[in-house]
Design a protein around this motif. Sequence first.
Motif, PDB file in Angstrom:
ATOM      1  N   LEU A   1      42.850-151.771  62.107  1.00 52.72           N
ATOM      2  CA  LEU A   1      42.373-152.000  60.758  1.00 52.72           C
ATOM      3  C   LEU A   1      40.897-152.394  60.787  1.00 52.72           C
ATOM      4  N   THR A   2      40.177-152.006  59.745  1.00 50.67           N
ATOM      5  CA  THR A   2      38.774-152.381  59.625  1.00 50.67           C
ATOM      6  C   THR A   2      38.659-153.751  58.959  1.00 50.67           C
ATOM      7  N   LEU A   3      37.452-154.301  58.956  1.00 49.16           N
ATOM      8  CA  LEU A   3      37.225-155.582  58.279  1.00 49.16           C
ATOM      9  C   LEU A   3      37.547-155.458  56.794  1.00 49.16           C
ATOM     10  N   GLU A   4      37.201-154.325  56.200  1.00 45.31           N
ATOM     11  CA  GLU A   4      37.511-154.110  54.789  1.00 45.31           C
ATOM     12  C   GLU A   4      39.018-154.097  54.557  1.00 45.31           C
TER      13      GLU A   4
ATOM     14  N   GLN B   1      41.068-156.775  52.221  1.00 52.12           N
ATOM     15  CA  GLN B   1      41.910-156.297  51.133  1.00 52.12           C
ATOM     16  C   GLN B   1      43.339-156.823  51.292  1.00 52.12           C
ATOM     17  N   MET B   2      43.821-156.893  52.528  1.00 50.79           N
ATOM     18  CA  MET B   2      45.154-157.432  52.774  1.00 50.79           C
ATOM     19  C   MET B   2      45.228-158.898  52.347  1.00 50.79           C
TER      20      MET B   2
ATOM     21  N   ASP C   1      39.567-166.045  46.306  1.00 44.84           N
ATOM     22  CA  ASP C   1      38.638-165.028  46.792  1.00 44.84           C
ATOM     23  C   ASP C   1      37.497-165.616  47.612  1.00 44.84           C
ATOM     24  N   ASP C   2      37.122-166.856  47.325  1.00 43.05           N
ATOM     25  CA  ASP C   2      35.996-167.465  48.043  1.00 43.05           C
ATOM     26  C   ASP C   2      36.295-167.625  49.528  1.00 43.05           C
ATOM     27  N   ASP C   3      37.585-167.812  49.860  1.00 40.83           N
ATOM     28  CA  ASP C   3      37.951-168.014  51.259  1.00 40.83           C
ATOM     29  C   ASP C   3      38.209-166.703  52.002  1.00 40.83           C
ATOM     30  N   VAL C   4      38.356-165.609  51.263  1.00 42.26           N
ATOM     31  CA  VAL C   4      38.775-164.354  51.874  1.00 42.26           C
ATOM     32  C   VAL C   4      37.785-163.882  52.922  1.00 42.26           C
ATOM     33  N   LYS C   5      36.505-163.877  52.595  1.00 44.94           N
ATOM     34  CA  LYS C   5      35.511-163.351  53.537  1.00 44.94           C
ATOM     35  C   LYS C   5      35.450-164.175  54.814  1.00 44.94           C
ATOM     36  N   ALA C   6      35.501-165.492  54.664  1.00 47.31           N
ATOM     37  CA  ALA C   6      35.422-166.352  55.845  1.00 47.31           C
ATOM     38  C   ALA C   6      36.657-166.191  56.715  1.00 47.31           C
ATOM     39  N   ILE C   7      37.838-166.197  56.093  1.00 51.14           N
ATOM     40  CA  ILE C   7      39.083-166.043  56.851  1.00 51.14           C
ATOM     41  C   ILE C   7      39.182-164.646  57.428  1.00 51.14           C
ATOM     42  N   GLY C   8      38.853-163.635  56.603  1.00 48.04           N
ATOM     43  CA  GLY C   8      38.952-162.246  57.044  1.00 48.04           C
ATOM     44  C   GLY C   8      38.049-161.957  58.230  1.00 48.04           C
ATOM     45  N   GLN C   9      36.811-162.427  58.179  1.00 50.41           N
ATOM     46  CA  GLN C   9      35.871-162.213  59.278  1.00 50.41           C
ATOM     47  C   GLN C   9      36.364-162.889  60.550  1.00 50.41           C
ATOM     48  N   PHE C  10      36.877-164.095  60.410  1.00 52.89           N
ATOM     49  CA  PHE C  10      37.357-164.848  61.567  1.00 52.89           C
ATOM     50  C   PHE C  10      38.564-164.154  62.201  1.00 52.89           C
ATOM     51  N   ILE C  11      39.546-163.769  61.386  1.00 55.36           N
ATOM     52  CA  ILE C  11      40.747-163.112  61.906  1.00 55.36           C
ATOM     53  C   ILE C  11      40.397-161.773  62.530  1.00 55.36           C
TER      54      ILE C  11
END
Length: 211
Positions: free
Chosen positions: A122-125, A129-130, A140-150
């Motif tokens: 899976l890509t970062l995008e 989205q998941m 939504d504010d936490d999505v980018k930080a959590i998504g990038q880390f995971i």
Amino acid sequence: AFDYSGIQVLCFLVPTLNKLFDIQSSISQPDASKTKIHNTLLKFVKFLTSEEHPLIIALDDLQWADIESLEFLTCLLSHEDIKHLLLIGSFRSNEVDCKHPLMQHLGAIKTVLPTIIELQPLTLEDVNQMLIDSLPKGADDDVKAIGQFIFEKTEGLPLYLHQFMLDLCNKGFISMKQGQNANKPFDKRMYASSISKLIEKNSSDLKSIQT
């Protein structure tokens, strides 16, 4: 209809069928030839499939399948009388080459041409989205930080992604329930030690399955 020897074969291979055939005691290994076992299983699959009720069979980790199982799958997919059946199998491409028994048996199938789809990480995008689809509205504010880390830790591998999200939920960093916020803010420094432990556990679990 199945004769008693056929019922014995089915109940030995799938013990939960004892209830269907009203058999009270466990079935010992039947004295049946490979041909008898294959024919019984083929008859059972044919019984389960119809135009009104097609059958889907999903098999995981076919790179570890034994020769007898691969032989039956070849018979199943080559059987012209069995229709309305979709067989989905997955295997690790880095463990299977052209000389692997799985590929040799797939090549022996003449009645259908198997479709092989190579899945990419899976890509970062995709990960973001998941998370958006899974987390409550307002997170939504936490999505980018959590998504990038995971994404950095899992490299987009779905198995690790799923387990990391469950671990984040269990530790209270995120919540997937609508109207319920996380118990504590996400801080990758607090979670970093758990990541390495989870990777070690997953690796040891996979090795134990292989052996």
